[in-house]
Design a protein around this motif. Sequence first.
Motif, short mmCIF file in Angstrom:
data_model
loop_
_atom_site.label_atom_id
_atom_site.label_comp_id
_atom_site.label_asym_id
_atom_site.label_seq_id
_atom_site.Cartn_x
_atom_site.Cartn_y
_atom_site.Cartn_z
N THR A 1 57.57 12.68 35.73
CA THR A 1 58.74 11.83 35.45
C THR A 1 58.32 10.42 34.59
O THR A 1 56.98 10.13 34.60
N VAL A 2 59.10 9.91 33.72
CA VAL A 2 58.73 8.62 32.99
C VAL A 2 59.03 7.42 34.18
O VAL A 2 60.22 7.39 34.82
N PHE A 3 58.41 6.75 34.08
CA PHE A 3 58.41 5.50 34.99
C PHE A 3 59.66 4.53 34.38
O PHE A 3 59.81 4.25 33.23
N ASP A 4 60.61 3.93 35.33
CA ASP A 4 61.45 3.18 35.22
C ASP A 4 61.00 2.12 34.12
O ASP A 4 60.37 1.30 34.36
N GLY A 5 61.92 1.87 32.99
CA GLY A 5 61.64 0.77 32.06
C GLY A 5 60.61 0.94 30.90
O GLY A 5 60.51 -0.07 30.11
N ILE A 6 60.08 2.04 30.96
CA ILE A 6 59.13 2.43 30.02
C ILE A 6 59.82 2.44 28.66
O ILE A 6 59.15 1.73 27.56
N TYR A 7 60.97 2.94 28.43
CA TYR A 7 61.57 3.03 27.14
C TYR A 7 62.12 1.55 26.71
O TYR A 7 61.76 1.36 25.46
N ASP A 8 62.53 0.77 27.45
CA ASP A 8 63.04 -0.56 27.20
C ASP A 8 61.79 -1.20 26.81
O ASP A 8 61.72 -1.91 25.86
N MET A 9 60.41 -1.02 27.49
CA MET A 9 59.39 -1.86 27.12
C MET A 9 58.87 -1.50 25.78
O MET A 9 58.63 -2.53 24.92
N MET A 10 59.08 -0.23 25.44
CA MET A 10 58.44 0.25 23.99
C MET A 10 59.22 -0.29 22.99
O MET A 10 58.92 -0.68 22.01
N GLU A 11 60.84 -0.33 23.04
CA GLU A 11 61.57 -0.79 22.43
C GLU A 11 61.30 -2.35 21.96
O GLU A 11 61.40 -2.91 20.94
N SER A 12 61.11 -3.06 23.10
CA SER A 12 60.96 -4.32 22.84
C SER A 12 59.54 -4.64 21.92
O SER A 12 59.45 -5.52 21.13
N LEU A 13 58.59 -3.94 22.25
CA LEU A 13 57.32 -4.21 21.38
C LEU A 13 57.55 -3.55 20.03
O LEU A 13 56.69 -4.38 19.20
N LYS A 14 58.33 -2.51 19.85
CA LYS A 14 58.62 -2.13 18.50
C LYS A 14 59.09 -3.18 17.76
O LYS A 14 58.97 -3.40 16.44
#
Length: 220
Positions: A86-99
Amino acid sequence: MNNLFFDLDGTIINSEIGIMKSLKYMYNHTLGYVPHDDATLHTFIGPTIGASLQKYDHVAPDDPFINQSINAFREYYQEEGWEQYTVFDGIYDMMESLKKADKEIFIATSKPEVFAKKIIDQLNMKQYVRHVFGAAEDESIRSLKEDVISYGIEKTSVELDTKNLVMVGDRSSDIVGAHKNNLKAIGVTYGFGDYAELKSANSEWIVNKPQEIAKLAMEN
């Protein structure tokens, strides 16, 4: 921090189910039984299989049992185990912020590169991840995290230096690998390691949530 190397297992994904099943399959097919409890097997997640066998089963580095074990592990992992995560909670949001902040994201994992790339593709993370760097398939070369990081720095098309590159991971091997490549490291406690392990490895920063990684990247 303009560029971030991320560990995969325990940092981006929770791969516990697939890896634990693969480890039990490995031992059942090499020894006929599983010699360790789940708590010990849990510590296998992150380091290479060879390193864990040397530590817990007192196997010599050149013992054929290591390759036999790796082959058995992969029998299950390549068929079913690699998709059991599974993907850890908050990973996609973190990646979007970094992008959005124009930070470059890379994967640097001791998992074989072929599986790491499959997982990133399956998760639709290629929009965020510039390159995926992983271990060689048989652990004969490029299995230690320090070697994967070095390989990534050398192979990437992005100009990197130690001043703008940081390693993010959940185990001491991530921190040690970073330091051996003259990089600073961000340790994460939501994965398979813990604060004490990361502190002992002298991680420059230790965070509890993925979004804290993005915050650090903006501030440093």
